[in-house]
Design a protein around this motif. Sequence first.
Motif, PDB file in Angstrom:
ATOM      1  N   THR A 176       0.858  -1.183   0.000  1.00  0.00           N
ATOM      2  CA  THR A 176       0.000   0.000   0.000  1.00  0.00           C
ATOM      3  C   THR A 176       0.893   1.231   0.000  1.00  0.00           C
ATOM      4  OG1 THR A 176      -1.802  -1.130   1.160  1.00  0.00           O
ATOM      5  CG2 THR A 176      -1.747   1.271   1.303  1.00  0.00           C
ATOM      6  N   PHE A 177       0.808   2.029  -1.065  1.00  0.00           N
ATOM      7  CA  PHE A 177       1.669   3.201  -1.247  1.00  0.00           C
ATOM      8  C   PHE A 177       0.847   4.370  -1.788  1.00  0.00           C
ATOM      9  CE2 PHE A 177       3.996  -0.685  -2.667  1.00  0.00           C
ATOM     10  CZ  PHE A 177       4.861  -0.808  -1.598  1.00  0.00           C
ATOM     11  N   PRO A 178       1.270   5.619  -1.527  1.00  0.00           N
ATOM     12  CA  PRO A 178       0.596   6.762  -2.152  1.00  0.00           C
ATOM     13  C   PRO A 178       0.609   6.607  -3.677  1.00  0.00           C
ATOM     14  CG  PRO A 178       2.108   7.502  -0.450  1.00  0.00           C
ATOM     15  CD  PRO A 178       2.367   6.037  -0.632  1.00  0.00           C
ATOM     16  N   GLY A 179      -0.449   7.098  -4.319  1.00  0.00           N
ATOM     17  CA  GLY A 179      -0.593   6.906  -5.750  1.00  0.00           C
ATOM     18  C   GLY A 179       0.586   7.361  -6.578  1.00  0.00           C
ATOM     19  N   GLY A 180       1.216   8.430  -6.189  1.00  0.00           N
ATOM     20  CA  GLY A 180       2.362   8.939  -6.937  1.00  0.00           C
ATOM     21  C   GLY A 180       3.694   8.608  -6.293  1.00  0.00           C
ATOM     22  N   GLY A 181       3.687   7.636  -5.383  1.00  0.00           N
ATOM     23  CA  GLY A 181       4.910   7.345  -4.640  1.00  0.00           C
ATOM     24  C   GLY A 181       5.045   8.291  -3.458  1.00  0.00           C
ATOM     25  N   GLY A 182       6.208   8.279  -2.839  1.00  0.00           N
ATOM     26  CA  GLY A 182       6.414   9.116  -1.650  1.00  0.00           C
ATOM     27  C   GLY A 182       6.639  10.584  -1.998  1.00  0.00           C
ATOM     28  N   PHE A 183       6.880  11.389  -0.974  1.00  0.00           N
ATOM     29  CA  PHE A 183       7.011  12.835  -1.132  1.00  0.00           C
ATOM     30  C   PHE A 183       8.423  13.293  -0.783  1.00  0.00           C
ATOM     31  CE2 PHE A 183       2.677  11.722   0.017  1.00  0.00           C
ATOM     32  CZ  PHE A 183       1.953  12.325  -1.001  1.00  0.00           C
ATOM     33  N   ASN A 184       8.951  14.145  -1.638  1.00  0.00           N
ATOM     34  CA  ASN A 184      10.290  14.689  -1.416  1.00  0.00           C
ATOM     35  C   ASN A 184      10.164  15.952  -0.563  1.00  0.00           C
ATOM     36  OD1 ASN A 184      12.906  15.532  -1.482  1.00  0.00           O
ATOM     37  ND2 ASN A 184      13.112  15.536  -3.696  1.00  0.00           N
ATOM     38  N   TYR A 185      10.251  15.793   0.733  1.00  0.00           N
ATOM     39  CA  TYR A 185       9.974  16.904   1.646  1.00  0.00           C
ATOM     40  C   TYR A 185      10.982  18.038   1.538  1.00  0.00           C
ATOM     41  CZ  TYR A 185       6.784  13.510   3.722  1.00  0.00           C
ATOM     42  OH  TYR A 185       5.777  12.587   3.926  1.00  0.00           O
ATOM     43  N   SER A 186      12.180  17.740   1.115  1.00  0.00           N
ATOM     44  CA  SER A 186      13.195  18.792   1.021  1.00  0.00           C
ATOM     45  C   SER A 186      12.782  19.885   0.045  1.00  0.00           C
ATOM     46  CB  SER A 186      14.542  18.199   0.579  1.00  0.00           C
ATOM     47  OG  SER A 186      14.445  17.635  -0.718  1.00  0.00           O
ATOM     48  N   GLU A 187      11.854  19.550  -0.872  1.00  0.00           N
ATOM     49  CA  GLU A 187      11.414  20.520  -1.875  1.00  0.00           C
ATOM     50  C   GLU A 187      10.462  21.557  -1.298  1.00  0.00           C
ATOM     51  OE1 GLU A 187       9.701  18.380  -5.092  1.00  0.00           O
ATOM     52  OE2 GLU A 187      11.593  17.459  -5.740  1.00  0.00           O
ATOM     53  N   PHE A 188       9.746  21.213  -0.221  1.00  0.00           N
ATOM     54  CA  PHE A 188       8.754  22.176   0.266  1.00  0.00           C
ATOM     55  C   PHE A 188       8.701  22.340   1.781  1.00  0.00           C
ATOM     56  CE2 PHE A 188       5.983  18.524   0.973  1.00  0.00           C
ATOM     57  CZ  PHE A 188       6.174  17.706  -0.141  1.00  0.00           C
ATOM     58  N   ASP A 189       9.677  21.825   2.491  1.00  0.00           N
ATOM     59  CA  ASP A 189       9.729  22.059   3.941  1.00  0.00           C
ATOM     60  C   ASP A 189       9.865  23.547   4.276  1.00  0.00           C
ATOM     61  OD1 ASP A 189       9.284  19.559   4.917  1.00  0.00           O
ATOM     62  OD2 ASP A 189      11.376  19.082   5.355  1.00  0.00           O
ATOM     63  N   ALA A 190      10.477  24.285   3.354  1.00  0.00           N
ATOM     64  CA  ALA A 190      10.700  25.722   3.590  1.00  0.00           C
ATOM     65  C   ALA A 190       9.394  26.502   3.649  1.00  0.00           C
ATOM     66  CB  ALA A 190      11.587  26.299   2.487  1.00  0.00           C
ATOM     67  N   TYR A 191       8.303  25.915   3.158  1.00  0.00           N
ATOM     68  CA  TYR A 191       7.010  26.600   3.164  1.00  0.00           C
ATOM     69  C   TYR A 191       6.263  26.453   4.491  1.00  0.00           C
ATOM     70  CZ  TYR A 191       7.660  26.301  -1.945  1.00  0.00           C
ATOM     71  OH  TYR A 191       8.149  26.390  -3.235  1.00  0.00           O
ATOM     72  N   ILE A 192       6.782  25.646   5.400  1.00  0.00           N
ATOM     73  CA  ILE A 192       6.068  25.361   6.645  1.00  0.00           C
ATOM     74  C   ILE A 192       6.234  26.510   7.646  1.00  0.00           C
ATOM     75  CG2 ILE A 192       5.871  23.790   8.609  1.00  0.00           C
ATOM     76  CD1 ILE A 192       6.871  21.559   6.837  1.00  0.00           C
ATOM     77  N   LYS A 193       5.120  27.123   8.025  1.00  0.00           N
ATOM     78  CA  LYS A 193       5.130  28.211   8.997  1.00  0.00           C
ATOM     79  C   LYS A 193       4.805  27.673  10.392  1.00  0.00           C
ATOM     80  CE  LYS A 193       3.687  31.925   5.868  1.00  0.00           C
ATOM     81  NZ  LYS A 193       2.659  32.986   5.622  1.00  0.00           N
ATOM     82  N   PRO A 194       5.271  28.361  11.437  1.00  0.00           N
ATOM     83  CA  PRO A 194       4.916  27.952  12.803  1.00  0.00           C
ATOM     84  C   PRO A 194       3.398  27.954  12.988  1.00  0.00           C
ATOM     85  CG  PRO A 194       6.698  29.545  12.831  1.00  0.00           C
ATOM     86  CD  PRO A 194       6.203  29.506  11.424  1.00  0.00           C
ATOM     87  N   VAL A 195       2.885  27.054  13.786  1.00  0.00           N
ATOM     88  CA  VAL A 195       1.442  26.904  13.980  1.00  0.00           C
ATOM     89  C   VAL A 195       0.806  28.209  14.450  1.00  0.00           C
ATOM     90  CG1 VAL A 195      -0.341  25.705  15.297  1.00  0.00           C
ATOM     91  CG2 VAL A 195       1.641  24.442  14.469  1.00  0.00           C
ATOM     92  N   LEU A 196       1.433  28.881  15.404  1.00  0.00           N
ATOM     93  CA  LEU A 196       0.835  30.078  16.005  1.00  0.00           C
ATOM     94  C   LEU A 196       0.743  31.256  15.037  1.00  0.00           C
ATOM     95  CD1 LEU A 196       2.453  29.971  19.570  1.00  0.00           C
ATOM     96  CD2 LEU A 196       0.179  29.203  18.867  1.00  0.00           C
TER      97      LEU A 196
END
Length: 383
Positions: free
Chosen positions: A177-197
Amino acid sequence: MKILLVSMNSIHFVRWTEQLKNAGHDVYWFNILDGNKAARLPWVKQITGWKQKYPKLKGRHFFKKNLPFFYKKFSFLIEHNTVKAFEKVIENVKPDVVHSIVLYISCTPILHVMQKHYNLPWIYSSWGSDLYYYRSVPKFKRDILKVLPRVNYLITDCKRDIEIAIELGFKGNVLGTFPGGGGFNYSEFDAYIKPVLERKVILVKGYQGRSGKAIEVLKALQLISYKIKSYNVIVFGADDEVEVFIEKENLSNNLNIKWLSRQDFLPHNEILKLMGGALIYIGNSDSDGMPNTLLEAIAQGSFPIQSNPGNASSEVITHNKNGLLIEDCNDVNAISELILNALEDRKLIEKAFQINQNKVKPQFERALIKTKVLEAYNSIKAN
């Protein structure tokens, strides 16, 4: 191993296939709907341009769009037969394994050929509503009942579909059982993650159509509009019906709302930016597998509120711990209560963020999934 992929061209298909690059396999692709080649897969032997007998025939597109019944009736005059075309591909390629992605598009049209070549191993990938929804449609269920007994190997995007496949006649081996497009390359979009608050956005997936239930989410937001004045509501991938509803109901009078039409292409990285800045992500439908957008929202730190058709979403979301599950996609009052519960419980959101970033997200990392996918392919015994 010589792998013959059978699929329409889509971003998920391309991302899945990229996992096979430099893996030691000889990869072919029969574009079941024909059309253009996939520019991102130059190393794959792509079989396109097979369908039209007279590719430069004028008026064909007009005929197909405006008179679909007559086009289908007389298509044999201008289109090559799929069965005959695929039979030639089998004879020329001599694959060790055939891998069809999505049953009614990529399995049913070639079933006759695969039955003829009964000793040729056949993999079927179930995505989204492929089994869950279409088993309830008599026409499609007939195809499912014919295809599954012939299939040797199964790949799904959620564990739920393994049970459904077995119930409907699958007797082969489950590869995973795998995501339809395979896994996710987080290094490409981790920079978009803002702090929760710092987050003040409620992000809504705007699909309506056959299974999407975005309008029910918007109705739920209407009910609590007086309590969410300080939040921005963004609807992305809004279908026409959703846009009409927003404008007809004058939602902008009560909500700080912005919508992005599905007709206007929104680059994938822009969607990930939205998720990286959203406090809550809401996806609602009455049929789906494991939504890629749900997994991406979780990875980007959005608190997920997600419908749970057939308990697929509960495979990654534990209710009231790392997200909230919508059990009735049509219950507007219940959906509004879930949204308020999340907004009023910052500890829940912050705890969910930690669980999702540290425990759920790593399970779908690109390299990890790729390793498992390649192990699955390598486990196949070619005859």
